[in-house]
Design a protein around this motif. Structure first.
Motif, short mmCIF file in Angstrom:
data_model
loop_
_atom_site.label_atom_id
_atom_site.label_comp_id
_atom_site.label_asym_id
_atom_site.label_seq_id
_atom_site.Cartn_x
_atom_site.Cartn_y
_atom_site.Cartn_z
N GLY A 1 0.83 -1.19 0.00
CA GLY A 1 0.00 0.00 0.00
C GLY A 1 0.87 1.24 0.00
O GLY A 1 1.75 1.39 0.85
N LEU A 2 0.65 2.12 -0.97
CA LEU A 2 1.40 3.38 -1.05
C LEU A 2 0.44 4.52 -0.75
O LEU A 2 -0.52 4.75 -1.48
CB LEU A 2 1.99 3.54 -2.45
N ILE A 3 0.70 5.23 0.35
CA ILE A 3 -0.17 6.31 0.76
C ILE A 3 0.63 7.60 0.86
O ILE A 3 1.86 7.60 0.86
CB ILE A 3 -0.86 6.02 2.11
N GLY A 4 -0.07 8.71 0.95
CA GLY A 4 0.56 10.01 1.05
C GLY A 4 -0.44 11.07 0.67
O GLY A 4 -1.36 10.82 -0.12
N ASP A 5 -0.28 12.25 1.21
CA ASP A 5 -1.21 13.32 0.93
C ASP A 5 -1.07 13.78 -0.51
O ASP A 5 -0.10 13.44 -1.21
CB ASP A 5 -0.97 14.50 1.88
N CYS B 1 -3.60 -4.90 2.36
CA CYS B 1 -2.18 -4.87 2.02
C CYS B 1 -1.33 -5.65 3.02
O CYS B 1 -1.71 -5.84 4.17
CB CYS B 1 -1.67 -3.43 1.95
N ASP B 2 -0.17 -6.08 2.55
CA ASP B 2 0.80 -6.74 3.42
C ASP B 2 1.71 -5.73 4.11
O ASP B 2 2.05 -5.90 5.29
CB ASP B 2 1.67 -7.71 2.61
N ARG B 3 2.11 -4.71 3.37
CA ARG B 3 2.94 -3.64 3.93
C ARG B 3 2.37 -2.30 3.51
O ARG B 3 1.64 -2.20 2.51
CB ARG B 3 4.39 -3.74 3.43
N VAL B 4 2.76 -1.27 4.26
CA VAL B 4 2.34 0.09 3.96
C VAL B 4 3.57 0.99 3.88
O VAL B 4 4.43 0.94 4.77
CB VAL B 4 1.37 0.65 5.03
N GLY C 1 8.79 13.79 -0.79
CA GLY C 1 9.61 13.19 -1.83
C GLY C 1 10.38 11.96 -1.42
O GLY C 1 11.26 11.50 -2.16
N LYS C 2 10.08 11.37 -0.25
CA LYS C 2 10.77 10.15 0.15
C LYS C 2 9.82 9.27 0.98
O LYS C 2 8.81 9.74 1.49
CB LYS C 2 12.03 10.47 0.95
N ILE C 3 10.16 7.99 1.08
CA ILE C 3 9.39 7.07 1.90
C ILE C 3 9.81 7.27 3.36
O ILE C 3 10.97 7.06 3.72
CB ILE C 3 9.64 5.61 1.49
N THR C 4 8.86 7.69 4.18
CA THR C 4 9.16 7.98 5.58
C THR C 4 8.64 6.89 6.53
O THR C 4 8.91 6.96 7.73
CB THR C 4 8.55 9.33 6.00
N PHE C 5 7.91 5.91 5.99
CA PHE C 5 7.30 4.89 6.84
C PHE C 5 7.18 3.61 6.03
O PHE C 5 6.65 3.62 4.90
CB PHE C 5 5.91 5.37 7.30
N ASP C 6 7.67 2.51 6.55
CA ASP C 6 7.60 1.20 5.89
C ASP C 6 7.38 0.17 6.97
O ASP C 6 8.28 -0.14 7.75
CB ASP C 6 8.90 0.92 5.13
N ARG C 7 6.15 -0.38 7.03
CA ARG C 7 5.82 -1.30 8.11
C ARG C 7 4.78 -2.30 7.63
O ARG C 7 3.96 -2.00 6.75
CB ARG C 7 5.29 -0.53 9.32
N ALA C 8 4.80 -3.48 8.21
CA ALA C 8 3.77 -4.48 7.92
C ALA C 8 2.40 -3.92 8.30
O ALA C 8 2.26 -3.26 9.33
CB ALA C 8 4.04 -5.76 8.70
N ALA C 9 1.41 -4.15 7.44
CA ALA C 9 0.07 -3.62 7.70
C ALA C 9 -0.48 -4.14 9.03
O ALA C 9 -1.22 -3.42 9.71
CB ALA C 9 -0.87 -4.00 6.55
N ALA C 10 -0.11 -5.36 9.38
CA ALA C 10 -0.60 -5.94 10.64
C ALA C 10 -0.03 -5.23 11.86
O ALA C 10 -0.57 -5.37 12.97
CB ALA C 10 -0.25 -7.42 10.69
N ASP C 11 1.05 -4.48 11.66
CA ASP C 11 1.71 -3.81 12.79
C ASP C 11 1.41 -2.32 12.86
O ASP C 11 2.08 -1.58 13.58
CB ASP C 11 3.23 -4.01 12.69
N THR C 12 0.43 -1.86 12.08
CA THR C 12 0.04 -0.45 12.15
C THR C 12 -1.48 -0.38 12.25
O THR C 12 -2.16 -1.39 12.40
CB THR C 12 0.55 0.34 10.94
N SER C 13 -2.03 0.83 12.18
CA SER C 13 -3.47 1.02 12.30
C SER C 13 -3.88 2.25 11.53
O SER C 13 -3.04 3.08 11.15
CB SER C 13 -3.86 1.19 13.78
N VAL C 14 -5.18 2.38 11.30
CA VAL C 14 -5.70 3.56 10.62
C VAL C 14 -5.36 4.81 11.42
O VAL C 14 -4.95 5.84 10.86
CB VAL C 14 -7.22 3.45 10.42
#
Length: 250
Positions: free
Chosen positions: A35-39, A212-215, A221-234
């Motif tokens: 999952g790729l998110i960002g404003d 998703c498996d990861r978020v 302009g850079k990836i600031t967060f990379d974590r398994a979806a099971a280890d994060t929350s909305v």
């Protein structure tokens, strides 16, 4: 050995004085949904266009199956198995399902330039059934189908093109619960195949965490967060995205 199907290392991109991407590091494996998110304005569209060969990066490199590649065009990216489904779907509403599945890849009799319609209908039905898409008739006009069904057909067309990596740009945008459910079930089916990597761009964080498996979070302009979806929350994702807009205390 690198197990990533696609890897981006230190990718950057400028448009004149504007830095769209500064130092992107991202990877996705076969059988994984990233999952790729960002404003808005974070650079997601620019990154996707680089991964599909539409833009070339100014710095960094891309690797496919561990091998460095320079994507010269969208056609070149597709030849390596990189397919994208954009929000506009690139479907022809007046054409039936089976012809949309064969756009620019029509089967014709040789030497006579007649379409092999029966064979295209058979292959379309087979392609849809193989990933669990329930379309009553492949001869139905695409414009008469629901938004979820059209999105599913666009995904099936990419998979039918022997995609290794599928990039989905907001596939659930403006869909109701029933249509979103159709696409989420389709993604789960594709994941079970194990041979396809998927990058899902979405603003609905509940769906991202669910499917998703990861978020990855793209900011500045850079990836600031990379974590398994099971280890994060909305709640955590919302906090991360909106933290930069919060005014500092007096």
């Amino acid at each position: 050995m690198d197990d990533a199907l696609l890897r981006a290392e230190h990718v950057s991109k400028r448009f004149g004085p504007v830095s769209a991407l500064t130092d992107v590091n991202l990877h996705v494996r076969r059988g994984e949904i990233l999952g790729l998110i960002g404003d808005n304005g974070a650079g997601k569209s620019t990154l996707i266009k680089i991964l599909t060969g539409y833009h070339q990066p100014d710095g960094g490199r891309l690797l496919v199956d561990g091998e460095p590649v320079t994507l010269k065009s969208v056609v070149h990216a597709r030849s390596l198995g990189i397919e994208t489904v954009f929000q506009d779907l690139a479907m022809v509403n007046d054409l039936p399902v089976y012809l949309n599945l064969h756009l620019n890849k029509e089967l014709v009799h040789r030497p006579l330039p007649f379409l092999r319609r029966r064979e295209m209908r058979r292959r379309a039905r087979e392609a849809l059934d193989s990933i669990g898409i329930d379309i009553p008739s492949v001869t139905a006009e695409v414009g008469l189908l629901s938004g979820g069904q059209r999105q599913a057909i666009a995904v099936a067309r990419s998979v039918y093109s022997n995609a290794k990596l599928l990039l989905l740009d907001e596939p659930l945008a403006a869909m109701g619960a029933k249509e979103s459910g159709l696409i989420l079930r389709l993604l789960a089916e594709l994941k079970q195949r194990g041979d396809l990597a998927i990058i899902l761009i979405a603003h609905n964080y509940a769906q991202v965490v669910d499917v998703c498996d990861r978020v990855n979070l793209l900011q500045h302009g850079k990836i600031t967060f990379d974590r398994a979806a099971a280890d994060t929350s909305v709640a955590e994702l919302l906090e991360l995205v909106h933290a930069e807009y919060r005014l500092p205390p007096n």
